[in-house]
Design a protein around this motif. Sequence first.
Motif, short mmCIF file in Angstrom:
data_model
loop_
_atom_site.label_atom_id
_atom_site.label_comp_id
_atom_site.label_asym_id
_atom_site.label_seq_id
_atom_site.Cartn_x
_atom_site.Cartn_y
_atom_site.Cartn_z
N TYR A 73 -11.40 -6.36 -4.22
CA TYR A 73 -10.56 -5.34 -3.56
C TYR A 73 -10.94 -5.20 -2.09
O TYR A 73 -11.94 -5.74 -1.64
N TYR A 74 -10.15 -4.40 -1.37
CA TYR A 74 -10.53 -3.94 -0.03
C TYR A 74 -10.62 -2.42 -0.08
O TYR A 74 -9.67 -1.77 -0.53
N ALA A 75 -11.73 -1.88 0.38
CA ALA A 75 -11.91 -0.42 0.31
C ALA A 75 -10.77 0.29 1.05
O ALA A 75 -10.20 1.26 0.53
N GLY A 76 -10.43 -0.20 2.25
CA GLY A 76 -9.39 0.45 3.05
C GLY A 76 -8.06 0.52 2.32
O GLY A 76 -7.38 1.55 2.34
N LYS A 77 -7.70 -0.55 1.63
CA LYS A 77 -6.41 -0.57 0.93
C LYS A 77 -6.42 0.39 -0.25
O LYS A 77 -5.46 1.12 -0.49
N LEU A 78 -7.54 0.40 -0.99
CA LEU A 78 -7.65 1.33 -2.13
C LEU A 78 -7.49 2.78 -1.64
O LEU A 78 -6.81 3.59 -2.27
N ILE A 79 -8.13 3.08 -0.51
CA ILE A 79 -8.10 4.46 0.01
C ILE A 79 -6.68 4.81 0.48
O ILE A 79 -6.16 5.89 0.21
N MET A 80 -6.06 3.83 1.12
CA MET A 80 -4.67 4.05 1.57
C MET A 80 -3.75 4.25 0.35
O MET A 80 -2.95 5.18 0.30
N ASP A 81 -3.91 3.38 -0.66
CA ASP A 81 -3.06 3.47 -1.86
C ASP A 81 -3.30 4.74 -2.65
O ASP A 81 -2.46 5.16 -3.44
N ALA A 82 -4.47 5.34 -2.44
CA ALA A 82 -4.75 6.63 -3.10
C ALA A 82 -4.11 7.78 -2.33
O ALA A 82 -4.28 8.95 -2.67
N GLY A 83 -3.40 7.45 -1.26
CA GLY A 83 -2.68 8.47 -0.49
C GLY A 83 -3.57 9.25 0.46
O GLY A 83 -3.24 10.38 0.85
N LEU A 84 -4.68 8.65 0.86
CA LEU A 84 -5.65 9.41 1.66
C LEU A 84 -5.59 9.11 3.16
O LEU A 84 -6.45 9.61 3.91
N ARG A 85 -4.65 8.32 3.60
CA ARG A 85 -4.57 8.05 5.05
C ARG A 85 -4.43 9.37 5.81
O ARG A 85 -3.55 10.18 5.50
N GLY A 86 -5.33 9.60 6.76
CA GLY A 86 -5.25 10.82 7.57
C GLY A 86 -5.79 12.06 6.88
O GLY A 86 -5.80 13.15 7.46
N TYR A 87 -6.24 11.92 5.62
CA TYR A 87 -6.76 13.08 4.89
C TYR A 87 -8.02 13.60 5.61
O TYR A 87 -8.84 12.80 6.04
N ASN A 88 -8.14 14.91 5.73
CA ASN A 88 -9.31 15.42 6.46
C ASN A 88 -9.99 16.58 5.76
O ASN A 88 -9.37 17.30 4.97
N ILE A 89 -11.27 16.70 6.02
CA ILE A 89 -12.02 17.91 5.66
C ILE A 89 -12.66 18.34 6.97
O ILE A 89 -13.53 17.63 7.51
N GLY A 90 -12.20 19.44 7.53
CA GLY A 90 -12.66 19.85 8.86
C GLY A 90 -12.35 18.75 9.86
O GLY A 90 -11.23 18.21 9.89
N ASP A 91 -13.36 18.38 10.64
CA ASP A 91 -13.16 17.32 11.65
C ASP A 91 -13.50 15.92 11.13
O ASP A 91 -13.55 14.97 11.91
N ALA A 92 -13.75 15.81 9.84
CA ALA A 92 -13.96 14.48 9.25
C ALA A 92 -12.63 14.00 8.68
O ALA A 92 -11.97 14.74 7.94
N MET A 93 -12.23 12.80 9.05
CA MET A 93 -10.88 12.35 8.66
C MET A 93 -10.88 10.87 8.28
O MET A 93 -11.64 10.07 8.84
N VAL A 94 -10.02 10.52 7.32
CA VAL A 94 -9.78 9.11 7.01
C VAL A 94 -8.92 8.56 8.14
O VAL A 94 -7.82 9.09 8.40
N LYS A 121 -14.37 8.80 -2.91
CA LYS A 121 -14.93 8.04 -4.05
C LYS A 121 -14.28 8.52 -5.36
O LYS A 121 -13.91 7.72 -6.21
N HIS A 122 -14.18 9.84 -5.48
CA HIS A 122 -13.63 10.42 -6.70
C HIS A 122 -12.17 10.02 -6.90
O HIS A 122 -11.76 9.60 -7.99
N GLN A 123 -11.39 10.12 -5.82
CA GLN A 123 -9.95 9.79 -5.92
C GLN A 123 -9.75 8.32 -6.27
O GLN A 123 -8.91 7.98 -7.09
N VAL A 124 -10.52 7.45 -5.61
CA VAL A 124 -10.35 6.01 -5.85
C VAL A 124 -10.77 5.67 -7.28
O VAL A 124 -10.12 4.87 -7.96
#
Length: 306
Positions: free
Chosen positions: A237-258, A285-288
């Motif tokens: 796999y590619y970590a970036g693609k998994l994270i994108m496919d999990a709908g997390l592009r741009g997801y943020n907690i405070g000033d930390a962001m995908v 990690k949990h979402q993926v």
Amino acid sequence: MIRNDELFISKIYSILDKEQVRYDEPLKTHTSFKIGGPCDYFLEPRTIREINETLKLCKTCGLEVFVLGNGSNLLVTDKGFRGVIIHIYNNFSDVSITGTQVKAQSGISLASLSAKAANNHLTGIEFASGIPGTLGGAVCMNAGAYGGEMKQVVSKVIATSLNGELREFTKDELDFGYRHSVLQDGDYIVLEVEIELSYGVVENIRDTMKELNARRKEKQPLECLSAGSTFKRPEGYYAGKLIMDAGLRGYNIGDAMVSEKHCGFVINTGEATFDEVYRLIQYIKHQVKERFQVELEREVKIIGEL
Ligand SMILES: Cc1cc2nc3c(=O)[nH]c(=O)nc-3n(C[C@H](O)[C@H](O)[C@H](O)COP(=O)(O)OP(=O)(O)OC[C@H]3O[C@@H](n4cnc5c(N)ncnc54)[C@H](O)[C@@H]3O)c2cc1C
């Protein structure tokens, strides 16, 4: 063992000069994430003798030691690091080249090292020219990109143990694997690295470096604060693609962001704290895992007091 800071402070100036010792240095100024609280002692030795004597003193005084390169693969806690940071950087950047063999001190940046190799018509380390680390950090991490990795070019490492004893490592002894080497246990400081390259055509070497760096600039959020790829590449796999496919592009907690540009990078959009980045990493990690049953493993190293 009980720490003896008094003894440390009384002896350190017999090894290092005043300007080589800093107290409560904020580690955010030494990491590419720009996150991290102070360390107790921040030391910048200039010679191997200074490193070894400093290490022996740290041991006598019961102080924990961490070796820092360019801080481009680190996430430091907001409370910072309780102990001694030994910064191996500009003071250790000599290089000598004999034929196709390069001997370099570990604090040199990969950008300078690959430029020097190119100037000497040497090919093999172009892949590393855009990785923003030192040679020591790159050997420790077995850093790699675009099909190359340190493992392919390193033939020998001279290091010092935390007891202040010199040791040579052959390539086999380094136990290189994907973003792994035996040096990651933190028991050694890399001092010098021997690299074996081949002769090439200087224009081709420079063209390759330019092309790889253009690809990097196009795909990666180099304009943002990060520690590079947050996760290792899971097999198949590619970590970036998994994270994108999990709908997390741009997801943020405070000033930390995908990162929106490359989902494999967690970025600091301003004043992100350790806690925000850490919580975001755990959430990803949990979402993926939930969506794709893939366990992401962190590549970025965490240090400091929690
Ligand atoms: C924008 C960006 C892009 C990146 N792209 C890539 C990439 O393409 N490929 C890749 O592999 N990485 C990449 N990285 C991550 C990082 O640059 C590499 O892991 C690099 O090798 C870390 O080197 P450093 O000097 O910054 O090490 P640090 O972050 O300072 O330390 C990392 C580890 O190395 C150890 N270390 C550092 N110096 C020494 C030494 N002299 N002796 C012993 N141990 C030492 C530290 O103790 C720590 O465990 C990227 C990072 C950023 C910010």
